[in-house]
Write a protein that holds these residues in place. Structure first.
Motif, PDB file in Angstrom:
ATOM      1  N   ALA A  99       0.823  -1.213   0.000  1.00  0.00           N
ATOM      2  CA  ALA A  99       0.000   0.000   0.000  1.00  0.00           C
ATOM      3  C   ALA A  99       0.859   1.267   0.000  1.00  0.00           C
ATOM      4  N   VAL A 100       1.959   1.263   0.742  1.00  0.00           N
ATOM      5  CA  VAL A 100       2.843   2.431   0.793  1.00  0.00           C
ATOM      6  C   VAL A 100       3.458   2.674  -0.591  1.00  0.00           C
ATOM      7  N   GLU A 101       3.925   1.626  -1.230  1.00  0.00           N
ATOM      8  CA  GLU A 101       4.534   1.772  -2.556  1.00  0.00           C
ATOM      9  C   GLU A 101       3.523   2.284  -3.581  1.00  0.00           C
ATOM     10  N   ARG A 102       2.315   1.797  -3.519  1.00  0.00           N
ATOM     11  CA  ARG A 102       1.264   2.282  -4.430  1.00  0.00           C
ATOM     12  C   ARG A 102       1.015   3.772  -4.217  1.00  0.00           C
ATOM     13  N   GLN A 103       0.916   4.172  -2.961  1.00  0.00           N
ATOM     14  CA  GLN A 103       0.651   5.580  -2.661  1.00  0.00           C
ATOM     15  C   GLN A 103       1.826   6.461  -3.057  1.00  0.00           C
ATOM     16  N   VAL A 104       3.046   5.994  -2.833  1.00  0.00           N
ATOM     17  CA  VAL A 104       4.221   6.775  -3.209  1.00  0.00           C
ATOM     18  C   VAL A 104       4.255   6.983  -4.721  1.00  0.00           C
ATOM     19  N   ILE A 105       3.949   5.959  -5.481  1.00  0.00           N
ATOM     20  CA  ILE A 105       3.936   6.108  -6.943  1.00  0.00           C
ATOM     21  C   ILE A 105       2.838   7.088  -7.363  1.00  0.00           C
ATOM     22  N   ALA A 106       1.683   7.022  -6.728  1.00  0.00           N
ATOM     23  CA  ALA A 106       0.619   7.980  -7.030  1.00  0.00           C
ATOM     24  C   ALA A 106       1.069   9.403  -6.689  1.00  0.00           C
ATOM     25  N   ASP A 107       1.765   9.566  -5.573  1.00  0.00           N
ATOM     26  CA  ASP A 107       2.254  10.883  -5.175  1.00  0.00           C
ATOM     27  C   ASP A 107       3.319  11.400  -6.134  1.00  0.00           C
ATOM     28  N   ILE A 108       4.195  10.518  -6.590  1.00  0.00           N
ATOM     29  CA  ILE A 108       5.220  10.916  -7.564  1.00  0.00           C
ATOM     30  C   ILE A 108       4.540  11.426  -8.825  1.00  0.00           C
ATOM     31  N   LEU A 124      11.813  12.517  -5.949  1.00  0.00           N
ATOM     32  CA  LEU A 124      12.270  11.145  -5.691  1.00  0.00           C
ATOM     33  C   LEU A 124      13.050  11.035  -4.383  1.00  0.00           C
ATOM     34  N   ARG A 125      13.797  12.076  -4.024  1.00  0.00           N
ATOM     35  CA  ARG A 125      14.467  12.041  -2.719  1.00  0.00           C
ATOM     36  C   ARG A 125      13.425  12.000  -1.595  1.00  0.00           C
ATOM     37  N   LEU A 126      12.380  12.814  -1.719  1.00  0.00           N
ATOM     38  CA  LEU A 126      11.312  12.795  -0.716  1.00  0.00           C
ATOM     39  C   LEU A 126      10.602  11.447  -0.678  1.00  0.00           C
ATOM     40  N   ALA A 127      10.326  10.892  -1.851  1.00  0.00           N
ATOM     41  CA  ALA A 127       9.656   9.588  -1.920  1.00  0.00           C
ATOM     42  C   ALA A 127      10.509   8.511  -1.250  1.00  0.00           C
ATOM     43  N   GLY A 164       9.488   6.310   2.224  1.00  0.00           N
ATOM     44  CA  GLY A 164       9.363   4.858   2.284  1.00  0.00           C
ATOM     45  C   GLY A 164      10.553   4.148   2.891  1.00  0.00           C
ATOM     46  N   GLY A 165      11.592   4.886   3.233  1.00  0.00           N
ATOM     47  CA  GLY A 165      12.775   4.272   3.815  1.00  0.00           C
ATOM     48  C   GLY A 165      13.648   3.545   2.796  1.00  0.00           C
ATOM     49  N   TRP A 166      13.528   3.912   1.512  1.00  0.00           N
ATOM     50  CA  TRP A 166      14.343   3.285   0.477  1.00  0.00           C
ATOM     51  C   TRP A 166      15.608   4.098   0.251  1.00  0.00           C
ATOM     52  N   GLU A 167      16.685   3.416  -0.099  1.00  0.00           N
ATOM     53  CA  GLU A 167      17.957   4.079  -0.363  1.00  0.00           C
ATOM     54  C   GLU A 167      18.133   4.249  -1.870  1.00  0.00           C
ATOM     55  N   ALA A 221      14.576  -6.946  -7.715  1.00  0.00           N
ATOM     56  CA  ALA A 221      14.452  -5.495  -7.808  1.00  0.00           C
ATOM     57  C   ALA A 221      13.072  -5.086  -7.319  1.00  0.00           C
ATOM     58  N   GLY A 222      12.997  -3.891  -6.787  1.00  0.00           N
ATOM     59  CA  GLY A 222      11.728  -3.385  -6.284  1.00  0.00           C
ATOM     60  C   GLY A 222      11.732  -1.868  -6.291  1.00  0.00           C
ATOM     61  N   MET A 223      11.117  -1.313  -5.281  1.00  0.00           N
ATOM     62  CA  MET A 223      10.921   0.134  -5.230  1.00  0.00           C
ATOM     63  C   MET A 223      12.230   0.908  -5.201  1.00  0.00           C
ATOM     64  N   ALA A 224      13.219   0.467  -4.446  1.00  0.00           N
ATOM     65  CA  ALA A 224      14.494   1.185  -4.379  1.00  0.00           C
ATOM     66  C   ALA A 224      15.156   1.246  -5.747  1.00  0.00           C
ATOM     67  N   GLU A 225      15.097   0.165  -6.495  1.00  0.00           N
ATOM     68  CA  GLU A 225      15.715   0.130  -7.824  1.00  0.00           C
ATOM     69  C   GLU A 225      14.931   1.013  -8.800  1.00  0.00           C
ATOM     70  N   LEU A 226      13.613   0.966  -8.715  1.00  0.00           N
ATOM     71  CA  LEU A 226      12.784   1.807  -9.581  1.00  0.00           C
ATOM     72  C   LEU A 226      13.073   3.281  -9.324  1.00  0.00           C
ATOM     73  N   LEU A 227      13.039   3.686  -8.069  1.00  0.00           N
ATOM     74  CA  LEU A 227      13.292   5.083  -7.729  1.00  0.00           C
ATOM     75  C   LEU A 227      14.707   5.504  -8.100  1.00  0.00           C
ATOM     76  N   SER A 228      15.681   4.627  -7.897  1.00  0.00           N
ATOM     77  CA  SER A 228      17.075   4.945  -8.240  1.00  0.00           C
ATOM     78  C   SER A 228      17.236   5.175  -9.733  1.00  0.00           C
ATOM     79  N   GLY A 229      16.581   4.343 -10.530  1.00  0.00           N
ATOM     80  CA  GLY A 229      16.662   4.504 -11.981  1.00  0.00           C
ATOM     81  C   GLY A 229      16.100   5.834 -12.439  1.00  0.00           C
ATOM     82  N   ILE A 230      14.950   6.186 -11.923  1.00  0.00           N
ATOM     83  CA  ILE A 230      14.326   7.453 -12.311  1.00  0.00           C
ATOM     84  C   ILE A 230      15.126   8.628 -11.751  1.00  0.00           C
ATOM     85  N   TYR A 231      15.611   8.485 -10.533  1.00  0.00           N
ATOM     86  CA  TYR A 231      16.379   9.551  -9.888  1.00  0.00           C
ATOM     87  C   TYR A 231      17.618   9.931 -10.691  1.00  0.00           C
ATOM     88  N   ALA A 232      18.235   8.964 -11.327  1.00  0.00           N
ATOM     89  CA  ALA A 232      19.445   9.238 -12.101  1.00  0.00           C
ATOM     90  C   ALA A 232      19.201  10.330 -13.139  1.00  0.00           C
TER      91      ALA A 232
END
Length: 153
Positions: A31-40, A74-77, A81-84, A97-108
């Motif tokens: 649920a947290v990951e779904r909401q974070v993606i909606a917020d992004i 993405l830093r806030l997201a 969620g506590g992802w690095e 792979a999961g949320m940390a990898e997804l966010l890292s890819g986009i963050y780049a």
């Protein structure tokens, strides 16, 4: 391979790894990951009026600002969620792979926008083709803008 190409290739690899894990059922978002993606999605609305990237008719500041805004979101997201966030250049995404990898890819790509913004303030323009590629990574059909469509959960 130049620095931007390495960053873009890494971003696609990390993004793809996370999406593949999700589509294969090895990563089911909570649920947290779904909401974070909606917020992004809400926070990074490109306000492009349905135009497709590249946005060459917009000013450099608008184009680069649109890209660099992703970095802060993405830093806030990640913090929420506590992802690095990790560097994607020269590194393979971890599996599973999961949320940390997804966010890292986009963050780049967002981080690249921040670097371009600093250069722009010093009067140096980035390469047009690189800005266009970053815009195309983030915006339009089949891109990060359509992120929610890639999940089947």
């Amino acid at each position: 391979m130049d620095a931007f190409t390495a960053r873009l290739d890494g971003a696609w690899a990390w993004w793809s790894a996370a999406i593949e894990e999700s589509q294969e059922g090895r990563w089911v978002r909570d649920a947290v990951e779904r909401q974070v993606i909606a917020d992004i999605r809400a926070a990074t609305n490109a306000l492009h009026s349905g135009r497709l990237a590249p946005f060459t008719e917009d000013s450099w500041h608008v184009r680069i600002g649109r890209i660099s805004n992703w970095a802060g979101v993405l830093r806030l997201a990640a913090r929420a969620g506590g992802w690095e966030l990790r560097s994607v250049v020269g590194h393979r995404p971890t599996r599973p792979a999961g949320m940390a990898e997804l966010l890292s890819g986009i963050y780049a790509i967002g981080e690249q926008g921040e670097m371009w913004m600093k250069q722009l303030r010093m009067g140096r323009l980035p390469r047009e083709d690189e800005v266009s590629q970053a815009e195309s990574f983030l915006t339009g059909p089949g891109t990060v803008e359509d992120l929610e469509l890639f999940f089947y959960d």
